[in-house]
Enzyme design. Sequence first.
Site, mmCIF file in Angstrom:
data_model
loop_
_atom_site.group_PDB
_atom_site.id
_atom_site.type_symbol
_atom_site.label_atom_id
_atom_site.label_comp_id
_atom_site.label_asym_id
_atom_site.label_seq_id
_atom_site.Cartn_x
_atom_site.Cartn_y
_atom_site.Cartn_z
ATOM 1 N N CYS A 84 47.385 13.142 20.835
ATOM 2 C CA CYS A 84 47.886 12.266 21.904
ATOM 3 C C CYS A 84 48.158 13.024 23.195
ATOM 4 O O CYS A 84 47.888 12.536 24.289
ATOM 5 C CB CYS A 84 49.146 11.541 21.440
ATOM 6 N N ASN B 101 48.353 3.745 25.973
ATOM 7 C CA ASN B 101 48.400 4.469 24.707
ATOM 8 C C ASN B 101 46.994 4.963 24.371
ATOM 9 O O ASN B 101 46.022 4.596 25.042
ATOM 10 C CB ASN B 101 48.946 3.560 23.607
ATOM 11 N N GLN C 296 42.485 8.111 19.843
ATOM 12 C CA GLN C 296 42.560 9.412 19.171
ATOM 13 C C GLN C 296 42.274 9.319 17.690
ATOM 14 O O GLN C 296 42.108 10.338 17.012
ATOM 15 C CB GLN C 296 43.937 10.035 19.384
#
Length: 453
Positions: free
Chosen positions: A81, A394, A75
């Site tokens: 996110c 992530n 990102q």
Amino acid sequence: MTLGQSHSRQAKDRSLTAEQLEAFEKEFAARPANRLMQNAVTQTSVDDIALDRRIVTAADHSVSHHLDDWKVTNQKKSGRCWMFAGLNLLRVGAARELGVKDFEFSQNYVLWWDKFERANHFLESIVETSDRDVDDRTVAHLLGDPISDGGQWNMFVALVAKHGLVPKSAMPETDSSSATGPMNRALKSLLRRGARDLRRLAAEGPEAQRAHKHEVLAAVHRVLSIHLGTPPRQFLWQWRDKDQEFHRDGWLTPAEFAAAYVRIPLDEYVCLVHDPRESSPVGRTFTVEHLGNVVEAPPVVYLNVGMDLLKRLSVAAVVGGEPVWFGCDVGRMMRADLGLWDADLFDYEAVYDASFELDKAARLVHHETQMTHAMLFTGVDVVDGAPRRWRVENSWGDEKADKGFWTMNDSWFGEHVFEVAVRRSALPPELAAALDEPPIVLPAWDPMGALAD
């Protein structure tokens, strides 16, 4: 004691005095451990000093159930996110359908529509509250952050339902989608100016306000298009699969593309939260005033459940082959270079000789915590039926952890995870029924309205 003496005594009790300072300094100097920590922390990061080596050494990154065989996304300098995690969940089925190893939906496309919808949502909230003083707490909250990058699961679903999706090739990243600060600065100024004007027009009625809202949205549209490009209305979709076989689906709209390649029923997913405050009964639904992006979409609703159920349903989903979208307070007890979370990763009490004890409910009440980040569970290590650690996808790139996949010890889950998105059909019948009850409405500034970014 005279009145003057009483005031003098009270002032002395309230003020810091030279005597107190001298006593504190003597107390600090008298303990060798304080001087040792001073010498260490003035030369080295306190996190390096407080890091519990036993936890690091004991960290094992293997898990019994492991789903991911794809690359992580990034990102970059944005707060996207929640949409990255949502799109990462959807891309698993899309990649299988396309016969490719790696695939990404366009995050920039979803960002464009979120910003435009959220600008409209903000302006409608201003119209709704235009009869209140500008320093009213709700109005002040709205003006404090007219448009941010952060969001929630229900907001992601609302965007996909209304605007569909496109592949990353149809609307790639731009400098501003990867670093949203300058664009957001312009948007916030436009929206605050629009809020001022809409409030001034309140006496002329809703028709005058909405005519001006149209002008503000036209300016927002220009800013977004300049920074992010223009969202495609249709595109030619063709690709090569992992066996190098060529495919072409022809010209598709974003809605047609989403219908073809979103392989999970988004409308079946519900958001469960763990809110242990006394004011938040388990088994009840909640919503937050003025939280959302798409005006006509269903409201953002949470179902409050116990932590054991949150974990149990997350384990069941991952073991069943499906990643889980979740939200947490990401910066707590986190070691980025190791890609590791543990509830006791840093022993700050030993460094400072001070207690930092606050349970999760007290942290919420006293503004010490809130949801700040969303990711995916893509693995879990189950021992004797209970989770021991979690594997996390992530959206911070592949330079840290296991090429961007982090390890979360289960102790951290209980303390710092706030919400997960799961299928309604996975809930016990009494909780599934609770979803149909009118939600308790929380004020706009409640911590459960925090946006993951």
